[in-house]
Design a protein around this motif. Structure first.
Motif, PDB file in Angstrom:
ATOM      1  N   PRO A 188       0.645   1.902   0.953  1.00 28.59           N
ATOM      2  CA  PRO A 188       0.524   0.529   0.573  1.00 28.59           C
ATOM      3  C   PRO A 188       0.107   0.595  -0.897  1.00 28.59           C
ATOM      4  CG  PRO A 188      -0.474   0.743   2.560  1.00 28.59           C
ATOM      5  CD  PRO A 188      -0.340   1.866   2.145  1.00 28.59           C
ATOM      6  N   LEU A 189       0.958  -0.535  -1.751  1.00 26.97           N
ATOM      7  CA  LEU A 189       0.558  -0.485  -3.300  1.00 26.97           C
ATOM      8  C   LEU A 189      -0.163  -2.041  -3.460  1.00 26.97           C
ATOM      9  CD1 LEU A 189       0.341   0.112  -6.090  1.00 26.97           C
ATOM     10  CD2 LEU A 189       2.845  -0.931  -6.216  1.00 26.97           C
ATOM     11  N   TYR A 190       0.320  -2.923  -2.577  1.00 24.97           N
ATOM     12  CA  TYR A 190      -0.214  -4.503  -2.516  1.00 24.97           C
ATOM     13  C   TYR A 190       0.205  -4.916  -1.155  1.00 24.97           C
ATOM     14  CZ  TYR A 190       3.919  -5.619  -4.724  1.00 24.97           C
ATOM     15  OH  TYR A 190       5.375  -5.727  -4.834  1.00 24.97           O
ATOM     16  N   GLU A 191      -0.325  -6.388  -0.937  1.00 21.97           N
ATOM     17  CA  GLU A 191       0.199  -6.993   0.164  1.00 21.97           C
ATOM     18  C   GLU A 191       0.258  -8.387  -0.182  1.00 21.97           C
ATOM     19  OE1 GLU A 191      -2.149  -6.182   3.770  1.00 21.97           O
ATOM     20  OE2 GLU A 191      -1.782  -8.270   4.336  1.00 21.97           O
ATOM     21  N   ILE A 192       1.436  -8.950   0.248  1.00 23.63           N
ATOM     22  CA  ILE A 192       1.337 -10.565  -0.232  1.00 23.63           C
ATOM     23  C   ILE A 192       2.114 -11.083   1.384  1.00 23.63           C
ATOM     24  CG2 ILE A 192       2.782 -12.428  -1.421  1.00 23.63           C
ATOM     25  CD1 ILE A 192       2.945 -10.243  -3.961  1.00 23.63           C
ATOM     26  N   ASP A 193       1.479 -12.147   1.539  1.00 26.73           N
ATOM     27  CA  ASP A 193       1.811 -12.781   2.916  1.00 26.73           C
ATOM     28  C   ASP A 193       1.867 -11.839   3.942  1.00 26.73           C
ATOM     29  OD1 ASP A 193       1.767 -15.350   1.504  1.00 26.73           O
ATOM     30  OD2 ASP A 193       3.652 -15.221   0.744  1.00 26.73           O
ATOM     31  N   GLU A 194       1.067 -11.015   4.446  1.00 26.91           N
ATOM     32  CA  GLU A 194       1.198 -10.107   5.312  1.00 26.91           C
ATOM     33  C   GLU A 194       2.229  -9.078   5.250  1.00 26.91           C
ATOM     34  OE1 GLU A 194       0.047 -11.426   9.308  1.00 26.91           O
ATOM     35  OE2 GLU A 194      -1.487 -12.374   8.418  1.00 26.91           O
ATOM     36  N   VAL A 195       3.015  -8.873   4.131  1.00 27.77           N
ATOM     37  CA  VAL A 195       3.848  -8.018   3.926  1.00 27.77           C
ATOM     38  C   VAL A 195       3.422  -6.794   2.903  1.00 27.77           C
ATOM     39  CG1 VAL A 195       6.101  -7.393   2.788  1.00 27.77           C
ATOM     40  CG2 VAL A 195       5.640  -9.559   4.024  1.00 27.77           C
ATOM     41  N   GLU A 196       3.392  -5.590   3.627  1.00 29.04           N
ATOM     42  CA  GLU A 196       2.694  -4.439   2.834  1.00 29.04           C
ATOM     43  C   GLU A 196       3.922  -3.985   1.895  1.00 29.04           C
ATOM     44  OE1 GLU A 196      -0.922  -2.134   4.927  1.00 29.04           O
ATOM     45  OE2 GLU A 196       1.163  -1.704   5.404  1.00 29.04           O
ATOM     46  N   HIS A 197       3.580  -3.749   0.668  1.00 33.72           N
ATOM     47  CA  HIS A 197       4.654  -3.346  -0.323  1.00 33.72           C
ATOM     48  C   HIS A 197       4.203  -1.915  -0.789  1.00 33.72           C
ATOM     49  CE1 HIS A 197       6.766  -6.973  -1.356  1.00 33.72           C
ATOM     50  NE2 HIS A 197       5.523  -7.675  -0.713  1.00 33.72           N
ATOM     51  N   LEU A 198       5.151  -1.011  -0.419  1.00 32.10           N
ATOM     52  CA  LEU A 198       4.737   0.281  -0.496  1.00 32.10           C
ATOM     53  C   LEU A 198       5.074   1.221  -1.646  1.00 32.10           C
ATOM     54  CD1 LEU A 198       6.111   1.329   3.136  1.00 32.10           C
ATOM     55  CD2 LEU A 198       3.796   0.667   2.501  1.00 32.10           C
ATOM     56  N   ILE A 199       4.466   2.246  -2.059  1.00 26.30           N
ATOM     57  CA  ILE A 199       4.698   2.848  -3.232  1.00 26.30           C
ATOM     58  C   ILE A 199       4.711   4.438  -2.802  1.00 26.30           C
ATOM     59  CG2 ILE A 199       2.609   3.247  -4.162  1.00 26.30           C
ATOM     60  CD1 ILE A 199       5.979   2.489  -5.984  1.00 26.30           C
ATOM     61  N   TYR A 200       5.231   5.309  -3.703  1.00 31.72           N
ATOM     62  CA  TYR A 200       5.195   6.709  -3.412  1.00 31.72           C
ATOM     63  C   TYR A 200       4.027   7.365  -4.324  1.00 31.72           C
ATOM     64  CZ  TYR A 200       7.833   6.826  -7.806  1.00 31.72           C
ATOM     65  OH  TYR A 200       8.178   6.368  -9.355  1.00 31.72           O
ATOM     66  N   ARG A 201       3.386   8.304  -3.757  1.00 34.30           N
ATOM     67  CA  ARG A 201       2.121   8.711  -4.463  1.00 34.30           C
ATOM     68  C   ARG A 201       2.277  10.460  -4.194  1.00 34.30           C
ATOM     69  NH1 ARG A 201      -1.910   4.099  -2.678  1.00 34.30           N
ATOM     70  NH2 ARG A 201      -1.374   2.701  -4.509  1.00 34.30           N
ATOM     71  N   TRP A 202       1.326  10.979  -4.930  1.00 34.07           N
ATOM     72  CA  TRP A 202       1.308  12.504  -4.921  1.00 34.07           C
ATOM     73  C   TRP A 202      -0.119  12.737  -4.297  1.00 34.07           C
ATOM     74  CZ3 TRP A 202       5.576  14.775  -4.844  1.00 34.07           C
ATOM     75  CH2 TRP A 202       6.462  14.438  -5.870  1.00 34.07           C
ATOM     76  N   LYS A 203       0.062  13.447  -3.187  1.00 36.56           N
ATOM     77  CA  LYS A 203      -1.191  13.980  -2.340  1.00 36.56           C
ATOM     78  C   LYS A 203      -1.665  15.351  -2.580  1.00 36.56           C
ATOM     79  CE  LYS A 203      -3.090  14.013   2.366  1.00 36.56           C
ATOM     80  NZ  LYS A 203      -2.706  13.512   3.848  1.00 36.56           N
ATOM     81  N   PRO A 204      -2.675  15.858  -2.797  1.00 35.37           N
ATOM     82  CA  PRO A 204      -3.164  17.087  -3.006  1.00 35.37           C
ATOM     83  C   PRO A 204      -3.026  17.900  -1.483  1.00 35.37           C
ATOM     84  CG  PRO A 204      -4.566  15.743  -4.189  1.00 35.37           C
ATOM     85  CD  PRO A 204      -3.707  15.086  -3.592  1.00 35.37           C
ATOM     86  N   THR A 205      -2.377  18.980  -1.444  1.00 37.88           N
ATOM     87  CA  THR A 205      -2.324  19.521   0.117  1.00 37.88           C
ATOM     88  C   THR A 205      -3.448  20.476   0.077  1.00 37.88           C
ATOM     89  OG1 THR A 205      -0.828  21.077  -0.988  1.00 37.88           O
ATOM     90  CG2 THR A 205       0.279  19.263   0.104  1.00 37.88           C
ATOM     91  N   LYS A 206      -4.349  21.059  -0.710  1.00 39.35           N
ATOM     92  CA  LYS A 206      -5.234  22.050  -0.442  1.00 39.35           C
ATOM     93  C   LYS A 206      -6.570  21.698  -0.790  1.00 39.35           C
ATOM     94  CE  LYS A 206      -2.078  25.830  -0.443  1.00 39.35           C
ATOM     95  NZ  LYS A 206      -1.501  26.988  -1.242  1.00 39.35           N
ATOM     96  N   VAL A 207      -6.899  20.297  -0.551  1.00 39.46           N
ATOM     97  CA  VAL A 207      -8.332  19.675  -0.840  1.00 39.46           C
ATOM     98  C   VAL A 207      -8.724  19.493   0.677  1.00 39.46           C
ATOM     99  CG1 VAL A 207      -9.580  17.963  -1.741  1.00 39.46           C
ATOM    100  CG2 VAL A 207      -7.462  18.663  -2.766  1.00 39.46           C
ATOM    101  N   GLY A 208     -10.067  19.677   0.711  1.00 44.82           N
ATOM    102  CA  GLY A 208     -10.188  19.513   2.118  1.00 44.82           C
ATOM    103  C   GLY A 208     -10.753  18.165   2.527  1.00 44.82           C
ATOM    104  N   LYS A 209      -9.587  17.347   2.813  1.00 46.04           N
ATOM    105  CA  LYS A 209      -9.578  15.971   3.151  1.00 46.04           C
ATOM    106  C   LYS A 209      -8.751  15.748   4.449  1.00 46.04           C
ATOM    107  CE  LYS A 209     -11.445  13.826  -0.771  1.00 46.04           C
ATOM    108  NZ  LYS A 209     -11.410  12.848  -2.036  1.00 46.04           N
TER     109      LYS A 209
END
Ligand code: ZN
Length: 149
Positions: free
Chosen positions: A128-149
């Motif tokens: 989710p990038l932001y939410e308006i009137d209970e609609v979540e607006h989605l965006i693409y992001r980069w997620k590190p794959t080798k971090v301990g989370k």
């Protein structure tokens, strides 16, 4: 938080898929095979090509960090705030090996520049990038794959 009643839509239509394995949507020039992101319907980005026909393709869902920074200052309008506060976020320019291109995006929620280095492996996620009137607006992001989370 009740997420069942909420609908989710891409913040930018046509740039990425939102399924369980999200992908960026690109185009490939029929004449010279040049790959473009975001997708184009107009002109080939290759200055030596006059191609105007394109095939829709999905880009690699993983890549390596080519450069990164953090956005400590609030961007100017039309940057959208829904709650009036600004929280710094990290940005990563990621190299897609197969496509030989760099794609810039925010870094996934919960991650920052402390989780990044040149060459860090990342995967595409949609959040989710932001939410308006209970609609979540989605965006693409980069997620590190080798971090301990
Ligand atoms: Zn071309």
């Amino acid at each position: 938080m009740n997420t069942e009643s909420r609908s989710r839509v891409p913040a930018i239509e046509g740039w990425f898929t939102t399924g369980p394995s999200p992908r960026l949507c690109g185009t490939k020039c029929v004449e010279c095979n040049n790959i473009t992101f975001p997708p184009t319907e107009q002109f080939c980005a290759n200055p030596a090509c006059s191609g105007r026909e394109f095939t829709e393709i999905e880009l690699s869902p993983t890549g390596t960090v080519w450069s990164y920074t953090d956005a400590q200052y609030q961007p100017p309008p039309p940057y959208l705030f829904t709650d009036g506060t600004y929280e710094p976020f990290a940005l990563a320019a990621v190299k897609l090996e197969a496509e030989q291109m760099i794609v810039l995006a925010q870094v996934a929620a919960g991650y920052g520049v402390q989780d990044l280095a040149l060459g860090t492996e990342v995967e595409l996620v949609v959040e989710p990038l932001y939410e308006i009137d209970e609609v979540e607006h989605l965006i693409y992001r980069w997620k590190p794959t080798k971090v301990g989370k």
